[in-house]
Write a protein that holds these residues in place. Structure first.
Motif, mmCIF file in Angstrom:
data_model
loop_
_atom_site.group_PDB
_atom_site.id
_atom_site.type_symbol
_atom_site.label_atom_id
_atom_site.label_comp_id
_atom_site.label_asym_id
_atom_site.label_seq_id
_atom_site.Cartn_x
_atom_site.Cartn_y
_atom_site.Cartn_z
ATOM 1 N N HIS A 198 -5.161 3.163 3.530
ATOM 2 C CA HIS A 198 -6.294 3.188 2.603
ATOM 3 C C HIS A 198 -6.445 4.612 2.070
ATOM 4 O O HIS A 198 -6.400 5.573 2.847
ATOM 5 C CB HIS A 198 -7.572 2.742 3.322
ATOM 6 N N PRO A 199 -6.679 4.750 0.747
ATOM 7 C CA PRO A 199 -6.669 6.092 0.156
ATOM 8 C C PRO A 199 -8.016 6.810 0.236
ATOM 9 O O PRO A 199 -8.493 7.370 -0.758
ATOM 10 C CB PRO A 199 -6.269 5.812 -1.302
ATOM 11 N N GLY A 225 -7.153 1.825 -4.935
ATOM 12 C CA GLY A 225 -6.591 2.740 -5.940
ATOM 13 C C GLY A 225 -7.630 3.662 -6.557
ATOM 14 O O GLY A 225 -8.421 4.294 -5.856
ATOM 15 N N GLY A 278 1.854 -3.321 -6.438
ATOM 16 C CA GLY A 278 1.910 -2.539 -7.680
ATOM 17 C C GLY A 278 3.099 -1.616 -7.792
ATOM 18 O O GLY A 278 4.255 -2.036 -7.688
ATOM 19 N N THR A 279 2.807 -0.346 -7.978
ATOM 20 C CA THR A 279 3.836 0.650 -8.279
ATOM 21 C C THR A 279 4.867 0.782 -7.161
ATOM 22 O O THR A 279 6.062 0.937 -7.424
ATOM 23 C CB THR A 279 3.178 2.030 -8.506
ATOM 24 N N ALA A 338 1.162 -1.721 1.905
ATOM 25 C CA ALA A 338 1.256 -0.446 1.187
ATOM 26 C C ALA A 338 0.856 -0.699 -0.264
ATOM 27 O O ALA A 338 1.696 -0.986 -1.107
ATOM 28 C CB ALA A 338 2.677 0.092 1.278
ATOM 29 N N GLY A 339 -0.450 -0.658 -0.508
ATOM 30 C CA GLY A 339 -0.925 -0.989 -1.847
ATOM 31 C C GLY A 339 -0.902 -2.489 -2.082
ATOM 32 O O GLY A 339 -0.580 -2.947 -3.169
ATOM 33 N N GLU A 389 -0.034 10.489 1.635
ATOM 34 C CA GLU A 389 0.596 9.197 1.950
ATOM 35 C C GLU A 389 2.104 9.347 2.120
ATOM 36 O O GLU A 389 2.698 8.818 3.069
ATOM 37 C CB GLU A 389 0.277 8.183 0.849
#
Ligand code: GAR
Length: 190
Positions: A103-104, A117, A10-11, A81-82, A173
């Motif tokens: 992991h967030p 996310g 993603g971002t 990373a995502g 992060e």
């Protein structure tokens, strides 16, 4: 030179931060960003920073394409990373103890399939948690269940929406992920 490969969907704020961190490092370098999403912002970010990109689809991930690209690069560390697809077992077997994920949340809480996310932050909010954080862990064949390398928690009692939580987690992060990667590559004798 220790080679780092990043997988992202993603971002790519983590990918970008990690690339920056190792930019002027003479012994460790991000050599490629792999993504399953050709429209992902991470692709342009990597290109702007002169890092090679590899785009693939689900079949190429579960088949030979991604594996053979990785074997060519011979990475010392593969960093998710995502990255939102399940990492395939045949690649995990080829690179034992060399694949890590961020992991967030504070695993084992809020992990598993579908937990990524803002879904994670929403669940944390719904459960009225007073703290959340980040977990960096080795990747095994089960979502979010590999050995934990590092965790850092943060109070969220002052957060009133998931954006507030997300911001705090992203700050952790940005601060810790590159450092942990650096440490792993410095201690890893492989
Ligand atoms: C990060 O917060 C990462 O922890 C999370 O996705 C975000 C990607 O942001 N990963 C997961 O949820 C994995 N289950 P980024 O693309 O800006 O780095």
């Amino acid at each position: 030179m220790k080679n780092i490969v990043i997988f992202a969907s993603g971002t790519g704020s983590n990918a970008e931060n990690i690339i920056h961190y190792f930019k002027n490092n003479y012994s460790k370098s991000v050599v490629a960003v792999f993504s399953n999403n050709s429209n992902a912002k991470v692709i342009q970010k990597a290109k702007n920073l002169n890092v090679q990109t590899v785009i693939f689809n689900k079949q190429e991930l579960s088949g030979d394409f991604v594996l053979s690209k990785l074997i060519d690069i011979n990475p010392d560390l593969i960093v998710l990373a995502g990255f939102l697809l399940k990492f395939p077992e045949h690649i995990i077997q080829e690179f034992p103890n060399k694949i890590i994920n961020i992991h967030p949340a504070l695993l084992p809480k809020y992990g598993g399939k579908g937990m990524y996310g803002n879904h994670v932050h929403q669940a944390v909010m719904d459960n009225k948690e007073t703290e959340t954080g980040i977990t960096i862990h080795f990747v095994n064949e089960h979502y979010d269940e590999g050995g934990i390398i590092f965790q850092k928690s943060v109070s969220i009692t002052d957060c009133s929406c998931i954006e507030d939580i997300s911001k705090k987690v992203h700050q952790l992060e940005q601060e810790f992920f590159p450092l942990i990667i650096d440490q792993l590559l410095s201690t890893n004798s492989n």
